[in-house]
Design an enzyme around this catalytic site. Structure first.
Site, short mmCIF file in Angstrom:
data_model
loop_
_atom_site.label_atom_id
_atom_site.label_comp_id
_atom_site.label_asym_id
_atom_site.label_seq_id
_atom_site.Cartn_x
_atom_site.Cartn_y
_atom_site.Cartn_z
N SER A 52 -2.42 39.15 13.85
CA SER A 52 -3.14 37.93 13.45
C SER A 52 -2.95 36.85 14.51
CB SER A 52 -2.63 37.41 12.11
OG SER A 52 -3.03 38.22 11.04
N LEU A 56 3.04 36.46 9.36
CA LEU A 56 3.89 37.63 9.49
C LEU A 56 3.19 38.76 10.22
CD1 LEU A 56 6.07 38.12 6.29
CD2 LEU A 56 6.73 37.45 8.59
N SER A 57 1.96 38.55 10.60
CA SER A 57 1.20 39.56 11.32
C SER A 57 1.08 39.16 12.79
CB SER A 57 -0.21 39.69 10.72
OG SER A 57 -1.05 40.41 11.59
N PRO A 58 1.77 39.88 13.69
CA PRO A 58 1.65 39.54 15.11
C PRO A 58 0.22 39.77 15.61
CG PRO A 58 2.83 41.61 14.86
CD PRO A 58 2.65 41.03 13.47
#
EC number: 2.5.1.18
Length: 183
Positions: free
Chosen positions: A19, A15-17
């Site tokens: 990341s 859910l972390s772009p």
């Protein structure tokens, strides 16, 4: 002959772009820099207390436990679904579709999905998330380099040039020439 492999851990949540950016760059550089890249699916909700990716992150944890060779491809496909194609990754069918597109058989993916609520998987994801917190994480991604008996935690996907410096390696941008030639 280059230096011996060093270990670099990447704690991430799909859910972390940011990341995703760190993931792609480190996957491209792992052989160039001769690092042992350890992919560590973590639950950003355990750090930020709010996320809808619990099933996806438990699924990735199950993949890491049973088919670690597929972790890179399945992680990438989940990112492609949510951030490139604006598709769901919270429903079981969406996770199955991502796993199949990454190259898993339907049966293999279903078997892993059936395990996402087992204590083993829940505990492993919790342990990985707690490990990120122990390194000082306050969000994701974090990259942890283990060098000369020292640990260096870097937050964010924009710290790759600093990581290269710590490793004594050359930073050649997000797409190094060796990878660029294959694209």
């Amino acid at each position: 002959m280059g230096p011996l492999p060093r270990t670099v851990e990447l704690f991430y949540d799909v859910l972390s772009p940011y990341s995703w950016l760190a993931f792609e760059i480190l996957c491209r550089y792992k052989n160039i820099w001769n690092v042992n890249l350890q992919l560590c699916p973590s639950l950003i909700a355990g750090i930020l207390k709010d996320s809808g990716s619990l099933t996806a992150m438990r699924f990735l944890t199950t993949v890491k436990l049973e088919h670690p060779e597929m972790l890179e491809k399945v992680s990438r496909e989940l990112w492609m679904r949510v951030w490139s194609r604006d598709e769901d990754i919270t429903e079981p069918q969406s996770v199955l579709a991502a796993a199949e597109k990454a190259g898993m058989s339907t049966g293999q993916a279903r078997g892993l999905l059936e395990r996402v609520s087992t204590p083993e998987v829940k505990n492993q994801l919790k342990e990985t998330t707690e490990a990120a917190c122990k390194y000082g994480a306050f969000g994701l991604p974090i990259t942890v380099a283990h060098l000369d008996d020292k640990t260096h935690m870097l937050f964010g996907s924009d710290r790759m040039e600093l990581l290269a410096h710590l490793l004594g390696e050359k930073w050649m941008g997000p797409v190094p020439p060796a990878v660029n030639a294959r694209l």
